[in-house]
Design a protein around this motif. Structure first.
Motif, PDB file in Angstrom:
ATOM      1  N   VAL A 178       1.002  -1.217  -0.024  1.00  0.00           N
ATOM      2  CA  VAL A 178      -0.020  -0.133   0.005  1.00  0.00           C
ATOM      3  C   VAL A 178       0.762   1.324  -0.089  1.00  0.00           C
ATOM      4  CG1 VAL A 178      -1.780   1.171   1.306  1.00  0.00           C
ATOM      5  CG2 VAL A 178      -1.939  -1.156   1.024  1.00  0.00           C
ATOM      6  N   GLU A 179       0.856   1.980  -0.965  1.00  0.00           N
ATOM      7  CA  GLU A 179       1.450   3.246  -1.020  1.00  0.00           C
ATOM      8  C   GLU A 179       0.704   4.210  -0.575  1.00  0.00           C
ATOM      9  OE1 GLU A 179       3.549   6.459  -4.544  1.00  0.00           O
ATOM     10  OE2 GLU A 179       2.903   4.360  -5.045  1.00  0.00           O
ATOM     11  N   LEU A 180       1.519   5.027   0.743  1.00  0.00           N
ATOM     12  CA  LEU A 180       0.738   6.012   1.320  1.00  0.00           C
ATOM     13  C   LEU A 180       1.119   7.412   0.694  1.00  0.00           C
ATOM     14  CD1 LEU A 180       1.520   4.824   5.068  1.00  0.00           C
ATOM     15  CD2 LEU A 180      -0.427   4.398   3.692  1.00  0.00           C
ATOM     16  N   VAL A 181       0.146   8.256   0.519  1.00  0.00           N
ATOM     17  CA  VAL A 181       0.232   9.512   0.088  1.00  0.00           C
ATOM     18  C   VAL A 181      -0.073  10.462   1.005  1.00  0.00           C
ATOM     19  CG1 VAL A 181      -0.316  11.188  -1.835  1.00  0.00           C
ATOM     20  CG2 VAL A 181      -0.147   8.829  -2.146  1.00  0.00           C
ATOM     21  N   GLY A 182       1.080  11.429   1.498  1.00  0.00           N
ATOM     22  CA  GLY A 182       0.870  12.401   2.376  1.00  0.00           C
ATOM     23  C   GLY A 182      -0.003  13.672   1.984  1.00  0.00           C
TER      24      GLY A 182
END
Length: 126
Positions: free
Chosen positions: A52-56
């Motif tokens: 899961v790629e987290l995007v801030g």
């Protein structure tokens, strides 16, 4: 990544301008710190599952449904069924822990969620 209540006693004033330290957090591809707002305060964002790629977002953090701790909160509040719908909308797998299987959530929160969905207003699940 604790919030102010981890630093100051209940009866102690928080100094004007106090902010949590974000520099020690991992960042996304754009260099934005990865944190999530939970009921416990501001926390380091832990991906809900491998890959899961987290995007801030420097103002609101990462989407709750994409984080391990966010999924725990959403399942607790809304139940597994609604959490699954939110995970599908976000394009992530919902990780249901054994003790969460069949969790129905909190009736009042589920009803508020359904009212918002029924009238078409944006949800603030993150």
């Amino acid at each position: 990544m604790p919030e102010s209540y981890h630093y100051f006693k209940d009866n102690e004033d928080i100094p004007f301008g106090w902010e949590p330290e974000l520099k020690s957090l991992p960042t996304d591809a754009e260099g934005v710190p990865l944190f999530v707002y939970t009921k416990r305060g501001l926390e380091r964002a832990i991906p809900a599952a491998p890959g899961v790629e987290l995007v801030g977002d420097i103002l609101v953090g990462v989407k709750k449904i994409t984080t391990f701790q966010g999924q725990r909160e959403i399942i607790y509040d809304l139940g597994v069924e609604i959490a699954q719908l939110e995970a599908e909308k976000a394009g992530v797998d919902l990780v249901v822990l054994p003790e969460e299987e069949g969790d129905m959530g909190i009736l009042e929160i589920r009803e508020a969620y359904r009212r918002k969905v029924d009238i078409g207003t944006p949800k603030m699940l993150g």
